[in-house]
Design a protein around this motif. Structure first.
Motif, PDB file in Angstrom:
ATOM      1  N   THR A   1       0.820  -1.219   0.000  1.00 47.12           N
ATOM      2  CA  THR A   1       0.000   0.000   0.000  1.00 47.12           C
ATOM      3  C   THR A   1       0.850   1.264   0.000  1.00 47.12           C
ATOM      4  O   THR A   1       0.316   2.361  -0.215  1.00 47.12           O
ATOM      5  N   ALA A   2       2.164   1.109   0.215  1.00 49.05           N
ATOM      6  CA  ALA A   2       3.017   2.293   0.318  1.00 49.05           C
ATOM      7  C   ALA A   2       3.131   3.035  -0.999  1.00 49.05           C
ATOM      8  O   ALA A   2       3.031   4.275  -1.046  1.00 49.05           O
ATOM      9  N   ALA A   3       3.331   2.306  -2.106  1.00 41.99           N
ATOM     10  CA  ALA A   3       3.585   2.946  -3.401  1.00 41.99           C
ATOM     11  C   ALA A   3       2.436   3.850  -3.847  1.00 41.99           C
ATOM     12  O   ALA A   3       2.653   5.024  -4.159  1.00 41.99           O
ATOM     13  N   PRO A   4       1.181   3.364  -3.901  1.00 43.71           N
ATOM     14  CA  PRO A   4       0.106   4.257  -4.339  1.00 43.71           C
ATOM     15  C   PRO A   4      -0.157   5.416  -3.385  1.00 43.71           C
ATOM     16  O   PRO A   4      -0.487   6.522  -3.820  1.00 43.71           O
ATOM     17  N   VAL A   5       0.021   5.168  -2.083  1.00 43.49           N
ATOM     18  CA  VAL A   5      -0.215   6.242  -1.106  1.00 43.49           C
ATOM     19  C   VAL A   5       0.830   7.338  -1.267  1.00 43.49           C
ATOM     20  O   VAL A   5       0.506   8.536  -1.344  1.00 43.49           O
ATOM     21  N   PHE A   6       2.098   6.959  -1.337  1.00 43.55           N
ATOM     22  CA  PHE A   6       3.164   7.951  -1.478  1.00 43.55           C
ATOM     23  C   PHE A   6       3.100   8.646  -2.829  1.00 43.55           C
ATOM     24  O   PHE A   6       3.444   9.825  -2.942  1.00 43.55           O
ATOM     25  N   SER A   7       2.676   7.913  -3.857  1.00 39.72           N
ATOM     26  CA  SER A   7       2.537   8.527  -5.179  1.00 39.72           C
ATOM     27  C   SER A   7       1.442   9.587  -5.162  1.00 39.72           C
ATOM     28  O   SER A   7       1.580  10.663  -5.759  1.00 39.72           O
TER      29      SER A   7
ATOM     30  N   MET B   1       0.612  11.310  -2.657  1.00 44.25           N
ATOM     31  CA  MET B   1       1.109  12.426  -1.849  1.00 44.25           C
ATOM     32  C   MET B   1       2.243  13.177  -2.542  1.00 44.25           C
ATOM     33  O   MET B   1       2.791  14.127  -1.990  1.00 44.25           O
ATOM     34  N   GLY B   2       2.592  12.747  -3.748  1.00 47.04           N
ATOM     35  CA  GLY B   2       3.655  13.405  -4.499  1.00 47.04           C
ATOM     36  C   GLY B   2       5.044  13.013  -4.050  1.00 47.04           C
ATOM     37  O   GLY B   2       6.024  13.676  -4.404  1.00 47.04           O
TER      38      GLY B   2
ATOM     39  N   VAL C   1      10.478   5.212  -1.281  1.00 49.03           N
ATOM     40  CA  VAL C   1      10.110   4.871   0.097  1.00 49.03           C
ATOM     41  C   VAL C   1       9.508   3.467   0.133  1.00 49.03           C
ATOM     42  O   VAL C   1       9.709   2.707   1.086  1.00 49.03           O
ATOM     43  N   MET C   2       8.764   3.117  -0.943  1.00 48.06           N
ATOM     44  CA  MET C   2       8.198   1.783  -1.026  1.00 48.06           C
ATOM     45  C   MET C   2       9.288   0.722  -1.038  1.00 48.06           C
ATOM     46  O   MET C   2       9.125  -0.362  -0.466  1.00 48.06           O
ATOM     47  N   GLU C   3      10.412   1.033  -1.680  1.00 48.09           N
ATOM     48  CA  GLU C   3      11.513   0.083  -1.732  1.00 48.09           C
ATOM     49  C   GLU C   3      12.123  -0.133  -0.344  1.00 48.09           C
ATOM     50  O   GLU C   3      12.633  -1.213  -0.045  1.00 48.09           O
TER      51      GLU C   3
END
Length: 234
Positions: free
Chosen positions: A28-34, A36-37, A42-44
């Protein structure tokens, strides 16, 4: 020393649940951080933590040294890629991640399919295996894209010049394939990518059938041993 021992025992008891939470946060990190710009880098980091949690599953087991070696390869190659930008280091890093996933899959499958009662830990282990399959295939898809650029098409067209499919994209595509959702926003183009997509979609469904059947049989086991079950009756 006693507090460390208690912490180790607590993690050993809830290790499959901890891995499940770590994997869920990674996905869930990748779409959330994306949204948020923020960078998907961070997903890695979350992925590295998840792989470390997977390696901890091998502690006190036959694959402990192999797992530690793979996590060292993953971290060193990833850091080297960030500093030097060498594609070979990136592929080596992803390959180390694939090895960690495969090793943890074997250990968790052995735990799931062994005899014994159906516990919360066994159920979390079954969920972990399903998610680790998706992550492992996502890493393999990323290796294919690095080795054979243009293995994927996004939104039905070729990628702009100088851009490439990111790890976040291949992980997303992997889980869409594993769940046989077929959104069609990312498509495999090369032969290896298509072959792996077919294997993942079929293997994911077969895994669910086999594991559910196994867990159900284990759940019915105690009743059958007491003679209250119906197994073996005419």
């Amino acid at each position: 020393m006693r507090s460390i021992r208690n912490l180790t025992e607590a993690y050993s008891r809830y290790r499959f649940a901890c891995l499940f939470v770590s994997l869920l946060l990674t996905l869930t990190a990748a779409p959330v951080f994306s949204a948020m710009g923020m960078s998907t880098r961070v997903m890695e980091v979350f992925l590295g933590v998840s792989l470390l949690a997977a390696v901890l599953l091998t502690v006190h087991r036959w694959g402990s040294r192999v797992g530690v070696g793979l996590i060292v390869v993953f971290v060193v190659a990833r850091v080297g890629y960030v500093l030097l930008g060498n594609k070979g280091l990136l592929i080596t890093s992803q390959g180390g991640g694939v090895g960690i996933c495969l090793l943890s899959l074997l250990i968790m499958l052995r735990h799931i399919l062994s005899d014994g009662p159906v516990t919360a830990g066994r159920i979390f282990a079954a969920l972990d295996v399903y998610m680790m399959i998706g992550i492992m295939c996502g890493l393999l898809f990323n290796i294919f894209e690095e080795q054979w650029p243009g293995s994927f098409s996004i939104q039905g067209g070729a990628l702009p010049e100088g851009s490439k499919v990111q790890l976040a994209h291949t992980l997303y595509f992997s889980f869409v394939t594993l769940g046989t959702l077929g959104y069609g926003d990312i498509l495999p183009v090369s032969g290896p990518a298509r072959a792996l997509a077919v294997m993942e979609s079929i293997g994911g469904q077969m895994y669910l059938v086999v594991v559910v059947a196994r867990l159900v049989s284990l759940y019915q086991g105690p009743a059958d041993k007491n003679g209250s079950g119906t197994r073996g009756t005419a």
